[in-house]
Design an enzyme around this catalytic site. Structure first.
Site, PDB file in Angstrom:
ATOM      1  N   HIS A  56       0.846  -1.196   0.000  1.00  0.00           N
ATOM      2  CA  HIS A  56       0.000   0.000   0.000  1.00  0.00           C
ATOM      3  C   HIS A  56       0.882   1.246   0.000  1.00  0.00           C
ATOM      4  CE1 HIS A  56      -3.841  -2.001   1.846  1.00  0.00           C
ATOM      5  NE2 HIS A  56      -3.315  -2.713   0.855  1.00  0.00           N
ATOM      6  N   GLU A  58       0.870   3.829   1.880  1.00  0.00           N
ATOM      7  CA  GLU A  58       1.342   4.210   3.212  1.00  0.00           C
ATOM      8  C   GLU A  58       2.540   3.361   3.634  1.00  0.00           C
ATOM      9  OE1 GLU A  58      -3.266   4.249   3.618  1.00  0.00           O
ATOM     10  OE2 GLU A  58      -1.767   3.302   2.338  1.00  0.00           O
ATOM     11  N   CYS A  86      -6.199   1.771   5.861  1.00  0.00           N
ATOM     12  CA  CYS A  86      -6.841   0.521   6.270  1.00  0.00           C
ATOM     13  C   CYS A  86      -6.289   0.105   7.636  1.00  0.00           C
ATOM     14  CB  CYS A  86      -6.578  -0.566   5.227  1.00  0.00           C
ATOM     15  SG  CYS A  86      -4.854  -1.128   5.177  1.00  0.00           S
ATOM     16  N   CYS A  89      -2.406  -0.440   7.547  1.00  0.00           N
ATOM     17  CA  CYS A  89      -1.625   0.794   7.484  1.00  0.00           C
ATOM     18  C   CYS A  89      -1.755   1.612   8.765  1.00  0.00           C
ATOM     19  CB  CYS A  89      -2.032   1.605   6.260  1.00  0.00           C
ATOM     20  SG  CYS A  89      -1.621   0.755   4.716  1.00  0.00           S
TER      21      CYS A  89
END
Length: 149
Positions: A56, A58, A86, A89
């Site tokens: 991801h 992040e 999410c 993260c």
């Protein structure tokens, strides 16, 4: 005196990263991390390219920022991300002890706030910065994806 390096300015930089993800066929989420009004990390989703569910924006940004600073804690840093983090993260932000999280679009199904995921108690959270622009890019991506299938 007006500070040109505000949340809107840095969210626009995160949106540029999201556009790069979009152009690669990735879910268009972009992130930047700042330290003292300087961008120290830029990232976007790479889950498809790397075949890695943890890639991801992040997560990529946390790694780059920690490398830049030479340490794993990001207490004096701000994460700007186009979509609400999410659970994974948010958990990483907890361990990194990020000082502030600023996100654009809310994630009503998988977002950390809906799932009641704990973030570090000292982390400040700001939501809704350039929310329409962030949401538009995500919606455009999924509409195009549905039309191709």
């Amino acid at each position: 005196m007006i500070n040109p390096f505000d949340d809107v300015y840095f969210m626009k930089k995160a949106l540029q990263e999201a556009q790069l993800a979009f152009d690669k066929g990735e879910v268009p989420v972009g992130a930047v991390i700042t330290h003292k009004d300087q961008i120290i990390a830029r990232a976007h989703n790479l889950t498809e390219m790397l075949n890695d569910v943890t890639a991801h924006a992040e997560m990529q940004a946390f790694t780059a920022a920690a490398d830049f600073l030479g340490g794993k804690y990001l207490k004096d840093c701000t994460l700007y991300v186009t979509l609400e983090p999410c659970q994974m993260c948010a958990g990483a932000s907890y361990w990194a002890q990020i000082g502030k999280i600023v996100y654009g679009a809310s994630e009503p199904k998988q977002g950390f706030s809906v799932l009641n995921t704990r973030i570090h108690p000292k982390t400040k959270v700001v939501s809704g910065i350039l929310e329409e622009e962030c949401s538009f890019l995500l919606k455009k991506f999924f509409i195009e994806k549905r039309n191709l299938n």
